[in-house]
Structures are given as C-alpha cells and as structure tokens.
Design a protein around this motif. Structure first.
Motif, PDB file in Angstrom:
ATOM      1  N   LYS A 254      23.979   3.831 -14.544  1.00  0.00           N
ATOM      2  CA  LYS A 254      23.855   2.245 -14.408  1.00  0.00           C
ATOM      3  C   LYS A 254      25.162   1.150 -14.511  1.00  0.00           C
ATOM      4  O   LYS A 254      25.015   0.347 -14.518  1.00  0.00           O
ATOM      5  N   HIS A 255      26.243   1.881 -15.427  1.00  0.00           N
ATOM      6  CA  HIS A 255      27.392   1.281 -15.642  1.00  0.00           C
ATOM      7  C   HIS A 255      28.513   1.499 -14.693  1.00  0.00           C
ATOM      8  O   HIS A 255      29.123   0.512 -14.282  1.00  0.00           O
ATOM      9  N   ILE A 256      28.583   2.802 -14.388  1.00  0.00           N
ATOM     10  CA  ILE A 256      29.723   3.076 -13.409  1.00  0.00           C
ATOM     11  C   ILE A 256      29.308   2.344 -11.765  1.00  0.00           C
ATOM     12  O   ILE A 256      30.114   2.001 -11.441  1.00  0.00           O
ATOM     13  N   PHE A 257      28.042   2.578 -11.625  1.00  0.00           N
ATOM     14  CA  PHE A 257      27.861   2.060 -10.044  1.00  0.00           C
ATOM     15  C   PHE A 257      27.306   0.662 -10.104  1.00  0.00           C
ATOM     16  O   PHE A 257      26.539   0.303  -9.266  1.00  0.00           O
ATOM     17  N   ALA A 258      27.556  -0.142 -11.191  1.00  0.00           N
ATOM     18  CA  ALA A 258      26.846  -1.472 -11.113  1.00  0.00           C
ATOM     19  C   ALA A 258      27.571  -2.542 -10.290  1.00  0.00           C
ATOM     20  O   ALA A 258      28.868  -2.262  -9.804  1.00  0.00           O
ATOM     21  N   LYS A 259      26.893  -3.469 -10.069  1.00  0.00           N
ATOM     22  CA  LYS A 259      27.392  -4.558  -9.266  1.00  0.00           C
ATOM     23  C   LYS A 259      28.587  -5.186 -10.049  1.00  0.00           C
ATOM     24  O   LYS A 259      29.521  -5.646  -9.204  1.00  0.00           O
ATOM     25  N   SER A 260      28.637  -5.185 -11.329  1.00  0.00           N
ATOM     26  CA  SER A 260      29.826  -5.831 -11.965  1.00  0.00           C
ATOM     27  C   SER A 260      31.020  -4.817 -12.110  1.00  0.00           C
ATOM     28  O   SER A 260      31.860  -5.502 -11.955  1.00  0.00           O
ATOM     29  N   THR A 261      30.783  -3.513 -12.052  1.00  0.00           N
ATOM     30  CA  THR A 261      31.901  -2.571 -11.560  1.00  0.00           C
ATOM     31  C   THR A 261      32.357  -2.931 -10.462  1.00  0.00           C
ATOM     32  O   THR A 261      33.644  -2.992 -10.069  1.00  0.00           O
ATOM     33  N   LEU A 262      31.620  -3.220  -9.407  1.00  0.00           N
ATOM     34  CA  LEU A 262      32.047  -3.516  -7.913  1.00  0.00           C
ATOM     35  C   LEU A 262      32.924  -4.819  -8.026  1.00  0.00           C
ATOM     36  O   LEU A 262      34.076  -4.751  -7.276  1.00  0.00           O
ATOM     37  N   SER A 263      32.318  -5.719  -8.703  1.00  0.00           N
ATOM     38  CA  SER A 263      33.125  -6.905  -8.740  1.00  0.00           C
ATOM     39  C   SER A 263      34.636  -6.793  -9.196  1.00  0.00           C
ATOM     40  O   SER A 263      35.708  -7.361  -8.995  1.00  0.00           O
ATOM     41  N   VAL A 264      34.599  -5.910 -10.456  1.00  0.00           N
ATOM     42  CA  VAL A 264      35.899  -5.610 -11.219  1.00  0.00           C
ATOM     43  C   VAL A 264      36.771  -4.968  -9.910  1.00  0.00           C
ATOM     44  O   VAL A 264      38.205  -5.186  -9.792  1.00  0.00           O
ATOM     45  N   LEU A 265      36.268  -4.113  -9.239  1.00  0.00           N
ATOM     46  CA  LEU A 265      37.240  -3.247  -8.341  1.00  0.00           C
ATOM     47  C   LEU A 265      37.566  -4.148  -7.177  1.00  0.00           C
ATOM     48  O   LEU A 265      38.510  -3.994  -6.487  1.00  0.00           O
ATOM     49  N   GLN A 266      36.716  -5.123  -6.746  1.00  0.00           N
ATOM     50  CA  GLN A 266      37.169  -6.020  -5.664  1.00  0.00           C
ATOM     51  C   GLN A 266      38.288  -7.005  -6.117  1.00  0.00           C
ATOM     52  O   GLN A 266      39.162  -7.327  -5.332  1.00  0.00           O
ATOM     53  N   GLU A 267      38.143  -7.223  -7.409  1.00  0.00           N
ATOM     54  CA  GLU A 267      39.189  -8.202  -7.972  1.00  0.00           C
ATOM     55  C   GLU A 267      40.458  -7.263  -7.867  1.00  0.00           C
ATOM     56  O   GLU A 267      41.685  -7.994  -7.679  1.00  0.00           O
TER      57      GLU A 267
END
Length: 277
Positions: free
Chosen positions: A252-265
């Motif tokens: 729930k932390h590794i594949f979270a939307k917030s994680t994706l936002s970090v990677l996109q940035e």
C-alpha cells in the motif's frame, strides 16, 4: 524459478544511455522485522520495475533487484558504485532506510560535505549497538564526519523529549510536520536552500509511509504530496543529488499513487535531448 532468473540476470550493470533514471531495488533483513515480512517485502520490491514499466515510464533503466545477504551486498555496492560514477541518477527502492548504510561509503569523500535530506515523520536516530529499524542516522553520523542531516516532516506528537534532545546533540536540522504544510512553502524553500548551500553532494531519502495517511481520521499526520514533490524539485535543480532512496515494505506504500507522483516528478527533472522535460 522465473523470479530467480530475473534476479540473477541483473547482477551485472547494464549499458545505459546518458542522463537515464536507474531503478534499483534492495531488501534487507533487519530487526525487528519478521521473516515473513521480509519475504513479502522482497517479492514486492522485485516487482517494482515491472509495475513502473506498466505505467508507461520508458525513461527508466532496470538496475536490478538485490536481496541483501552478505554476498549480495558486495554485488549491490559494486553496481551502485558504477552507476554513481556515471551521468545517471540511481533511484533505490528499499524496505528500510538502513540500506543507506551500504551506499554511504561509496559517496563519502574527504573535504566534501555530504548532506542527507530525509523526508519522513521520524528522526530514525535510535541509539542502538547494531543497526536495526529506526537507527540509520545514529550510525551514519557516527561513522562519517563530513555527513550532515536535514529531517523534513517530523511528527512532533510521536517524539519523546529525549529524542529531541538527542537530535540537538547530533546537530541535526529539522522541520516539523506542521512546518512542512503547503501554507509554509516559502519558509520550507528558504530553509532547504540554506541547507543545500552548505552541502557539496546530496542524498535524498523519502519514507513512503509518511506520504500515506493510515486513515481519514489521521490525515493530519502525513506529508502532503505536493510539498514532497516541491522538495524533490528543489533538491534536483541544485544539481547536487547523487542518490535517491524510497523506503517502504508494504504494497500500500510501495505501489501508492503518492509514490507514482514522486517517480513522475523525478523523471520530469532528468534532461532528455539536452532539455529538461
């Protein structure tokens, strides 16, 4: 069988185009983590690159997955050192912040100030005899004289007075969770700029759980994603960041939307064709 094949296939570093994003993943067994928790984290972290590929992020290169036994630590350090010597930025997913202790010897250099920017709710300075969860910076600052630490997003309500006193004794810089809210973004930017100006190189560590509220009732105890992406942008634009580590062991932390936002940035700030996307 296929997981083993994928793992062994990536032991040797791949040829990389310049200005690439290298995604590595590492899983370390550390107290008090249970064996089943380690195995679950190891499998999830091994799947991170495939998950990211499914998001249509073609800018990433696979730097491999490493289950950090004594032998694998040497492979991890060897490949990471080669990536650090290139013009590429390694981004490491790990189940614990203590994996940083294997990277710091590769970054530490005399007469160079190495700054760590830790984005998360906890100081992680537990004074233990051996590394365990929550002790990474106790050992980092003790082992490396030229290392300094800036913690951003500390949840003051979950800290003891003794922890704050120890943080002061170590000479840490920090901002609390309430100070890192969007309404204080100019103050955050000024404090981070001042810290970056005193560092020659930067390691950026982000605790993914601190970006995900446990429940709607506890939503005030997490970092706003838009503030975290602002911190990422400011750090990368300083051109001092050598390594990014993203920490989480639950799906729930590794594949979270917030994680994706970090990677996109992160991807948006890497030059492509001599331009920043």
């Amino acid at each position: 069988m296929f997981g083993l094949f994928r793992r062994n296939k990536m032991l040797n570093p791949v040829a990389l185009p310049p200005h690439s994003m290298i995604l590595m993943s590492a899983c370390q067994s550390i107290k008090p983590m249970k064996r089943i928790e380690f195995e679950m984290a190891d499998q999830s972290l091994e799947d991170v690159f495939e998950w990211l590929t499914e998001q249509d992020h073609n800018q990433w290169c696979n730097g491999g997955h490493y289950s950090l036994s004594d032998q694998m630590i040497a492979h991890y350090q060897l490949n990471l050192s080669r990536y650090l010597d290139s013009s590429n930025l390694p981004v490491v997913f790990s189940n614990c912040t203590e994996t940083l202790l294997h990277a710091l010897p590769l970054l530490h250099a005399k007469r160079k100030e190495l700054g760590i920017v830790h984005v998360g709710n906890q100081f992680e300075i537990k004074p233990t005899l051996e590394p365990e969860a929550g002790s990474v910076y106790h050992f980092s600052l003790a082992r490396f004289n030229e290392c300094r630490l800036f913690c951003m997003g500390i949840d003051a309500t979950s800290q003891t007075e003794k922890t704050f006193e120890y943080a002061e004794d170590l000479g840490l810089n920090w901002l609390t969770l309430s100070e890192c809210q969007f309404g204080h973004r100019l103050h955050v930017k000024q404090q981070l700029a001042n810290y970056l100006s005193h560092c020659d190189e930067i390691v950026l560590n982000i605790d993914l759980a601190s970006l995900c509220p446990k429940s709607r009732l506890e939503s005030e105890h997490y970092l706003e994603v838009q503030m975290v992406t602002r911190i990422i942008r400011q750090c990368l634009l300083s051109e001092k960041v050598k390594l990014v580590q993203l920490v989480g062991w639950k799906d729930k932390h590794i594949f979270a939307k917030s994680t994706l936002s970090v990677l996109q940035e992160l991807v948006s700030l890497i030059p492509h064709n001599d331009k920043v996307a």
